[in-house]
Design an enzyme around this catalytic site. Structure first.
Site, PDB file in Angstrom:
ATOM      1  N   PRO A 266       0.090 -10.325 -22.009  1.00 32.30           N
ATOM      2  CA  PRO A 266       1.108  -9.871 -22.961  1.00 32.30           C
ATOM      3  C   PRO A 266       0.578  -8.751 -23.859  1.00 32.30           C
ATOM      4  O   PRO A 266      -0.547  -8.833 -24.358  1.00 32.30           O
ATOM      5  CB  PRO A 266       1.402 -11.131 -23.784  1.00 32.30           C
ATOM      6  CG  PRO A 266       0.168 -11.966 -23.667  1.00 32.30           C
ATOM      7  CD  PRO A 266      -0.446 -11.653 -22.339  1.00 32.30           C
ATOM      8  N   GLY A 267       1.372  -7.726 -24.020  1.00 30.55           N
ATOM      9  CA  GLY A 267       1.027  -6.649 -24.960  1.00 30.55           C
ATOM     10  C   GLY A 267       2.058  -6.631 -26.066  1.00 30.55           C
ATOM     11  O   GLY A 267       1.860  -7.145 -27.164  1.00 30.55           O
TER      12      GLY A 267
ATOM     13  N   CYS B 118       9.425  19.156 -35.651  1.00 31.73           N
ATOM     14  CA  CYS B 118      10.258  20.282 -35.241  1.00 31.73           C
ATOM     15  C   CYS B 118      10.748  20.114 -33.814  1.00 31.73           C
ATOM     16  O   CYS B 118      10.231  20.733 -32.871  1.00 31.73           O
ATOM     17  CB  CYS B 118       9.498  21.582 -35.408  1.00 31.73           C
ATOM     18  SG  CYS B 118       9.219  21.913 -37.138  1.00 31.73           S
TER      19      CYS B 118
HETATM   20  C1  LIG Z   1       1.332  -2.358 -20.032  1.00 34.51           C
HETATM   21  C2  LIG Z   1       0.783  -3.479 -19.246  1.00 34.51           C
HETATM   22  C3  LIG Z   1       0.856  -4.780 -19.741  1.00 34.51           C
HETATM   23  C4  LIG Z   1       1.558  -5.139 -21.014  1.00 34.51           C
HETATM   24  O1  LIG Z   1       2.915  -4.884 -20.954  1.00 34.51           O
HETATM   25  P1  LIG Z   1       3.835  -5.361 -22.189  1.00 34.51           P
HETATM   26  O2  LIG Z   1       5.208  -4.936 -21.797  1.00 34.51           O
HETATM   27  O3  LIG Z   1       3.342  -4.656 -23.380  1.00 34.51           O
HETATM   28  O4  LIG Z   1       3.663  -6.831 -22.294  1.00 34.51           O
HETATM   29  C5  LIG Z   1       0.266  -5.788 -18.989  1.00 34.51           C
HETATM   30  N1  LIG Z   1      -0.370  -5.520 -17.829  1.00 34.51           N
HETATM   31  C6  LIG Z   1      -0.445  -4.274 -17.319  1.00 34.51           C
HETATM   32  C7  LIG Z   1      -1.149  -4.049 -16.058  1.00 34.51           C
HETATM   33  C8  LIG Z   1       0.119  -3.217 -18.005  1.00 34.51           C
HETATM   34  O5  LIG Z   1       0.047  -1.990 -17.503  1.00 34.51           O
END
Ligand SMILES: *Cc1c(COP(=O)(O)O)cnc(C)c1O
Length: 441
Positions: A291-292, A361
């Site tokens: 999760p990010g 801009c």
């Molecule tokens: C960007 C990414 C994530 C995280 O995605 P989220 O939408 O931020 O949870 C996880 N794994 C990989 C390989 C990614 O490229």
């Protein structure tokens, strides 16, 4: 108004986050300012991790740190026992600088350089997620020259398309990422690494998209990966120990978004993997997820000062803030939608429709189109919600605008996590013009 995490409003109409008055924060740190609610980040992290623990499943929950990367957030992630995904030498360097345990760092990317891979070996990270055939060759060269082992996953594209915005879908066949699971490329990659003396193949990885609000995509993808693993087990006695199902868990940006709780995604994944383990007679692999956005997205709020206003009669009312696409490119890039409030008037009626423009801009530099807000006056503070992911991390110095400061708040306390850039910072890498000029006759 929808409150995220610890947000509330005081009697005099000030937006509070983490028990701290945002008006006070603006006086202390200036604007634009990113404010992170640590309690909410911890809650999300625990939602994922505790569910695996409760169900007795070995797992790693890796924070996909491209969403927001800095030393302090890596230290918080470590405190919460998260693992870490990095996608570049720069993120890896930052992680190591933060003291993050190398064995819990995973390295992603579709074009990792020789130098970046060497840094991964130097720092002895836990796993490289291998993306393509070129990378396999580089890994062989480096590991053989050093006689140093490296654990890997193979990133595959299972051909599952998550229901999401086209720009940010990476799971379908036409993708720059990974080995295609269906056209023989994944099998070819497997054969290239499976008996290598230094490369230790743990299993497979897939990431099917972003802002995903349902569990079907993950289940479908997990099934496809495990089917492939069962074939490799039959043909090569391959024992898969890790199944990485990626990230992409959705969050609520506006009332149109209906995310699931972290535990729901995790429970559903575990169920699917267990079913497949049974069907294909495999041993239960560790489940890794990434999760990010769902860890840091709605924990972040951008605070701006409102300046100029412009009325286009009968068409639109603009208010402009002291940041914009330089600190949040998502509206311009993805047509992303946000909600906001005037942070010093959060208890007043919302009777006004404004388009929030940035100061860059570029005509497309708009953060919110036709948002309903309290009456705005110069000097008011605008809080834009849910900017914690892909905001600061995508920030630029377009127009030589310094990047904002980032502050962490929790239990009534606050601390600077990233200093505001100064004008001096902006010119620190610039060099004077010294080439001889052709004399003009
Ligand atoms: C960007 C990414 C994530 C995280 O995605 P989220 O939408 O931020 O949870 C996880 N794994 C990989 C390989 C990614 O490229």
């Amino acid at each position: 108004m929808h409150f995220y995490g610890t947000q509330s409003v005081t009697n005099d109409g000030h937006l509070m986050i983490g028990g701290v008055d945002t008006v006070e924060l603006s006086r202390t740190y200036g604007t634009p300012l990113f404010i992170y609610d640590l309690e909410l980040i911890r809650k999300r992290a625990r939602g994922f991790i505790d569910t695996f623990n409760r169900l007795g499943i070995k797992a790693e929950v890796a924070y996909a740190s491209k969403a927001f990367s800095c030393i302090a957030i890596y230290q918080l992630a470590n405190e919460e026992r998260l693992s870490l995904d990095v996608v570049s030498g720069g993120e890896l360097y930052t992680a190591i600088k933060s003291g993050f345990p190398a064995e819990r760092i995973h390295f992603h990317g579709n074009n990792k350089s020789y130098a970046e891979l060497e840094l991964a070996f130097d720092t002895k990270i836990g796993c490289i997620v291998v993306d393509n055939f070129y990378e396999i060759e580089l890994l062989k060269q480096i590991s053989e020259a050093r006689k140093q082992p490296m654990r890997i996953l193979l990133r595959v594209t299972p051909g599952v398309e998550a229901h999401t915005h086209d720009f940010i879908t990476t799971g379908q066949a036409d993708s720059k990422f990974g080995f295609d699971l269906n056209n023989g490329q994944a099998d070819e990659a497997f054969q290239k690494v499976v008996n290598h003396p230094y490369i230790q193949l743990l299993g497979l990885h897939c990431h099917i998209g972003s802002q995903i609000f349902e569990t079907d995509g993950f289940s479908l993808a997990a099934g496809k990966l495990m089917q492939k693993i069962s074939i490799w087990k039959e043909q090569n006695q391959f024992e898969c120990t890790v199944l990485n199902l990626g990230g992409g868990f959705g969050i609520r940006y506006t009332e149109e978004d209906h995310p699931l709780e972290p535990q729901v995604y995790v429970e559903e994944m575990i169920k699917t993997v267990q079913e497949n383990v049974k069907e294909y007679k495999l041993s239960m692999p560790e489940i890794w997820i990434e999760p990010g956005r769902s860890l840091v997205g709605d924990a972040g709020t951008s605070l701006y000062t409102i300046g100029s206003q412009k009325t286009v009669p009968n068409i639109r009312e603009y208010i402009a803030v002291d940041g914009g696409m330089s600190d949040n490119i998502r509206p311009a890039l993805y047509d992303a939608k946000y909600e906001a409030t005037i942070a010093n008037k959060a208890n007043e009626q919302r009777n006004f429709t404004y388009t929030v423009a940035g100061k860059l801009c570029e005509s497309g530099d708009k953060l919110i189109i036709d948002g309903v807000l309290q009456k705005a006056e110069p000097g008011d503070l605008l809080a834009v919600f849910c900017t914690g992911a892909y905001g600061y991390s995508m920030a630029s110095n377009y127009n030589r605008v310094p990047r904002p400061a980032v502050v962490f708040v929790e239990s009534g306390e606050h601390q600077l996590a990233i200093q505001r850039e100064s004008y001096e910072d902006l010119v620190q890498n610039d060099l004077p013009f010294t080439l001889n000029k052709v004399s003009v006759k």
